[in-house]
Design a protein around this motif. Sequence first.
Motif, short mmCIF file in Angstrom:
data_model
loop_
_atom_site.label_atom_id
_atom_site.label_comp_id
_atom_site.label_asym_id
_atom_site.label_seq_id
_atom_site.Cartn_x
_atom_site.Cartn_y
_atom_site.Cartn_z
N ARG A 115 24.32 -32.84 -52.44
CA ARG A 115 24.70 -34.24 -52.24
C ARG A 115 24.91 -34.54 -50.76
NH1 ARG A 115 29.59 -36.54 -51.63
NH2 ARG A 115 29.78 -38.76 -52.11
N GLN A 120 22.95 -37.18 -45.91
CA GLN A 120 22.59 -37.08 -44.50
C GLN A 120 21.10 -37.43 -44.32
OE1 GLN A 120 24.53 -36.46 -41.69
NE2 GLN A 120 22.65 -37.08 -40.70
N GLU A 154 14.58 -39.47 -35.43
CA GLU A 154 15.20 -39.68 -36.75
C GLU A 154 14.24 -39.17 -37.82
OE1 GLU A 154 18.09 -40.00 -36.57
OE2 GLU A 154 18.79 -41.53 -35.19
N PHE A 210 23.99 -50.43 -32.73
CA PHE A 210 23.76 -49.45 -33.80
C PHE A 210 23.70 -48.03 -33.21
CE2 PHE A 210 21.23 -46.83 -36.59
CZ PHE A 210 21.53 -47.23 -37.88
N THR A 214 26.71 -46.48 -34.81
CA THR A 214 26.30 -45.82 -36.05
C THR A 214 25.77 -44.41 -35.76
OG1 THR A 214 25.88 -47.99 -36.98
CG2 THR A 214 25.01 -46.13 -38.20
N ASP A 215 25.01 -44.28 -34.67
CA ASP A 215 24.61 -42.92 -34.30
C ASP A 215 25.82 -42.06 -33.94
OD1 ASP A 215 21.92 -44.39 -33.90
OD2 ASP A 215 21.40 -42.27 -33.69
N GLY A 218 26.93 -40.66 -36.90
CA GLY A 218 26.03 -39.52 -37.11
C GLY A 218 26.52 -38.29 -36.37
N LEU A 225 29.35 -31.17 -40.30
CA LEU A 225 28.43 -30.34 -41.08
C LEU A 225 28.00 -29.10 -40.29
CD1 LEU A 225 26.24 -33.14 -42.74
CD2 LEU A 225 28.03 -31.79 -43.83
N PHE A 306 32.65 -43.65 -43.10
CA PHE A 306 33.53 -42.48 -43.23
C PHE A 306 34.10 -42.34 -44.64
CE2 PHE A 306 33.02 -43.08 -38.78
CZ PHE A 306 33.04 -41.81 -38.25
N GLY A 307 33.76 -43.27 -45.53
CA GLY A 307 34.29 -43.21 -46.90
C GLY A 307 35.75 -43.64 -46.93
N SER A 308 36.41 -43.40 -48.07
CA SER A 308 37.81 -43.80 -48.22
C SER A 308 38.71 -42.91 -47.36
CB SER A 308 38.25 -43.65 -49.67
OG SER A 308 37.40 -44.37 -50.48
N ASN A 313 36.70 -36.12 -52.66
CA ASN A 313 35.38 -35.56 -52.29
C ASN A 313 35.49 -34.78 -50.99
OD1 ASN A 313 33.97 -36.70 -54.38
ND2 ASN A 313 33.20 -38.46 -53.21
N ILE A 406 34.79 -50.65 -47.50
CA ILE A 406 35.05 -49.36 -48.14
C ILE A 406 36.49 -48.98 -47.78
CG2 ILE A 406 34.46 -46.87 -48.06
CD1 ILE A 406 32.10 -48.21 -49.28
N1 BYC Z 1 28.42 -46.82 -48.58
O1 BYC Z 1 35.53 -40.28 -51.57
P1 BYC Z 1 34.72 -41.36 -50.91
C1 BYC Z 1 23.63 -40.57 -39.33
C2 BYC Z 1 30.68 -43.67 -51.94
S1 BYC Z 1 25.05 -41.24 -40.01
C3 BYC Z 1 28.14 -46.60 -49.88
O2 BYC Z 1 35.39 -42.58 -50.49
P2 BYC Z 1 33.45 -39.36 -49.37
C4 BYC Z 1 22.70 -41.47 -38.64
C5 BYC Z 1 30.57 -42.15 -51.99
O3 BYC Z 1 29.22 -41.72 -51.83
C6 BYC Z 1 25.87 -39.88 -40.84
N2 BYC Z 1 28.82 -45.73 -50.65
O4 BYC Z 1 33.93 -40.83 -49.70
C7 BYC Z 1 23.14 -42.49 -37.84
C8 BYC Z 1 31.17 -41.84 -53.32
O5 BYC Z 1 30.20 -42.09 -54.31
P3 BYC Z 1 30.07 -41.14 -55.60
C9 BYC Z 1 25.38 -39.61 -42.25
C10 BYC Z 1 29.84 -45.05 -50.09
O6 BYC Z 1 32.48 -38.88 -50.38
C11 BYC Z 1 22.25 -43.33 -37.25
C12 BYC Z 1 32.26 -42.90 -53.47
O7 BYC Z 1 31.90 -43.96 -52.58
N3 BYC Z 1 25.92 -38.40 -42.78
O8 BYC Z 1 23.43 -39.40 -39.42
O9 BYC Z 1 34.61 -38.51 -49.04
C13 BYC Z 1 20.88 -43.18 -37.42
C14 BYC Z 1 33.63 -42.38 -53.11
O10 BYC Z 1 33.54 -41.72 -51.88
C15 BYC Z 1 30.20 -45.22 -48.75
C16 BYC Z 1 26.94 -38.34 -43.64
O11 BYC Z 1 27.48 -39.33 -44.07
C17 BYC Z 1 29.43 -46.15 -47.97
N4 BYC Z 1 29.71 -46.38 -46.69
O12 BYC Z 1 32.72 -39.67 -47.99
C18 BYC Z 1 20.43 -42.14 -38.23
C19 BYC Z 1 27.40 -36.96 -44.03
N5 BYC Z 1 31.24 -44.42 -48.48
O13 BYC Z 1 29.66 -39.79 -55.08
C20 BYC Z 1 21.32 -41.27 -38.82
C21 BYC Z 1 27.35 -36.66 -45.47
C22 BYC Z 1 31.55 -43.78 -49.61
O14 BYC Z 1 31.42 -41.16 -56.22
N6 BYC Z 1 28.17 -37.54 -46.29
N7 BYC Z 1 30.70 -44.15 -50.58
O15 BYC Z 1 28.98 -41.81 -56.41
C23 BYC Z 1 29.52 -37.41 -46.46
O16 BYC Z 1 30.12 -36.57 -45.86
C24 BYC Z 1 30.26 -38.30 -47.41
O17 BYC Z 1 29.50 -38.45 -48.54
C25 BYC Z 1 30.63 -39.70 -46.88
C26 BYC Z 1 31.54 -40.37 -47.91
C27 BYC Z 1 31.30 -39.57 -45.55
C28 BYC Z 1 29.41 -40.58 -46.74
#
Ligand code: BYC
Length: 481
Positions: A115, A120, A154, A210, A214-215, A218, A225, A306-308, A313, A406
């Motif tokens: 996931r 990512q 990207e 952005f 946003t980057d 990233g 990670l 950044f999520g909640s 999770n 969020i």
């Molecule tokens: N939009 O416990 P929660 C980059 C979902 S940018 C929609 O609050 P968690 C780049 C969440 O998926 C970096 N949905 O949050 C930049 C979960 O859904 P499920 C990208 C969202 O999981 C520029 C539910 O809400 N990499 O590289 O602790 C150009 C509850 O989640 C959102 C990563 O993000 C949202 N904003 O943290 C190109 C790293 N936020 O599973 C590239 C990997 C939350 O219950 N991802 N939800 O259905 C993670 O580490 C985590 O999944 C998150 C969310 C930080 C995204």
Amino acid sequence: MLGLNVDYSTKIPNNIGLTEDRRVLKALEGWHPGYIDWWMDMGPEGFQESLVYLRTAVSVDPKGWAKFDYVKMPEYRWGILLAPQVEGRTVPFGEHYGEPAWQEVPGEHRAMLRRLIVIQGDTEPASVEQQRHLGKTAPSLYDMRNLFQVNVEEGRHLWAMVYLLHKYFGRDGREEADELLRRRSGSTDHPRMLGAFNEATPDWLSFFMFTFFTDRDGKMQLESLAQSGFDPLSRTCRFMLTEEAHHMFVGETGVGRTIQRTCEAMKEAGIDDPHAVGKVRALGVIDLPTIQKKLNLHYTLSLDLFGSEVSTNAANAFNAGLKGRFEETKIDDDHRLSNATYPVLKLVGGEIKRVDEPALTALNMRLRDDYTADCAKGVERWNKIIEKTGVDFRLALPHVAFHRHIGEFRDVHATPVGEIIADAAWEKQKEQWLPSASDGDFINELMKPEFDTGKFASWIAPPRVGIDNKQGDFEYVKIAA
Ligand code: BYC
């Protein structure tokens, strides 16, 4: 022995001995045509036949990893590059703290790891899709080249995640890799996974914001990670961070040059009041209050990534040793967060209060705080530019409760200084804080292409130095007729 140098003899350049790994090589070669189709359909609009002065990674040695040359974008060599393996590396946090880092997927954490990799991966093509129409309004060939550099990298970052899916996740990994080419930014049926990646990037100021905001999310996510106990993910992210630095440079200097030009034009015209929006706009530059609004928008969309604030999770991913904290190995604590707490901003009885929460569940908040501190430094650098010109204006990050979708503040409205306000008051004032349709129209009118070598559009100052130390009149893109 896995070297620093990249093998270009295979269709997919790599430094991971892909020639010997026939299964993965075949799988990636199978995925390649779909990727190229996606690039032609959803990558930069036009300019695919133009020669762009791009850097390509030729090594993962931080001292000299890239070479610059003219390339047609579809012929860019998207490769799989991992930072060198660190001998004896151990899991640096969580329940497996101190155990040898995993070279294979730990079975019990497989779904969670997949996931994280898929999320990512999904952001990478999304950003290319969001920016695809910007080439035709580039304010200079220098900027156009930077846009395309960001886009091809990207694309490479997508390859990086797809490699992990193909190599370590078998059939469901392959299916996820295909899905990454199927989702589309902004689509109603099949959108990208995270909110900010379904928003439009309507103009170049948005693009710069952005790449700054946003980057930078990233960067924070990749840093976390890069701490992963799953070593291939850690190594992949470490090398991605090398490229990411340039993307944030493009954002920071892009906004900085916009600010510079605005302030210079104001001074030349003898305008002292930065809020005299009409007068400033008549000079063909973007007024500072509108720049603040764009900042407010992109910062808050990025905070949502950044999520909640309180997230199980995040706690699970940390406990499992999959996703750590920013600069985990430099933090002086038990790296398990057994009894630690962390102050979290919460809505308590309609007021914003700091409440101590278990540090484990507050990891998103902590990473977001690190992010905010990093953003604030950049904003201060922009303020220095304004200060130097003598214009009396300061940019500022809005409060984290402002304009959120969020987390803790998603159901309330707050002003940029963090006062909770009623819906009606929000509706009345939101156009003072966020770009309005007419702000967008004005910026759009300014987005006239400037494709003459060494020239820049009215609203942006030239950069201080060229890419690869090239002179100001260097032809960064040779536009195909
Ligand atoms: N939009 O416990 P929660 C980059 C979902 S940018 C929609 O609050 P968690 C780049 C969440 O998926 C970096 N949905 O949050 C930049 C979960 O859904 P499920 C990208 C969202 O999981 C520029 C539910 O809400 N990499 O590289 O602790 C150009 C509850 O989640 C959102 C990563 O993000 C949202 N904003 O943290 C190109 C790293 N936020 O599973 C590239 C990997 C939350 O219950 N991802 N939800 O259905 C993670 O580490 C985590 O999944 C998150 C969310 C930080 C995204």
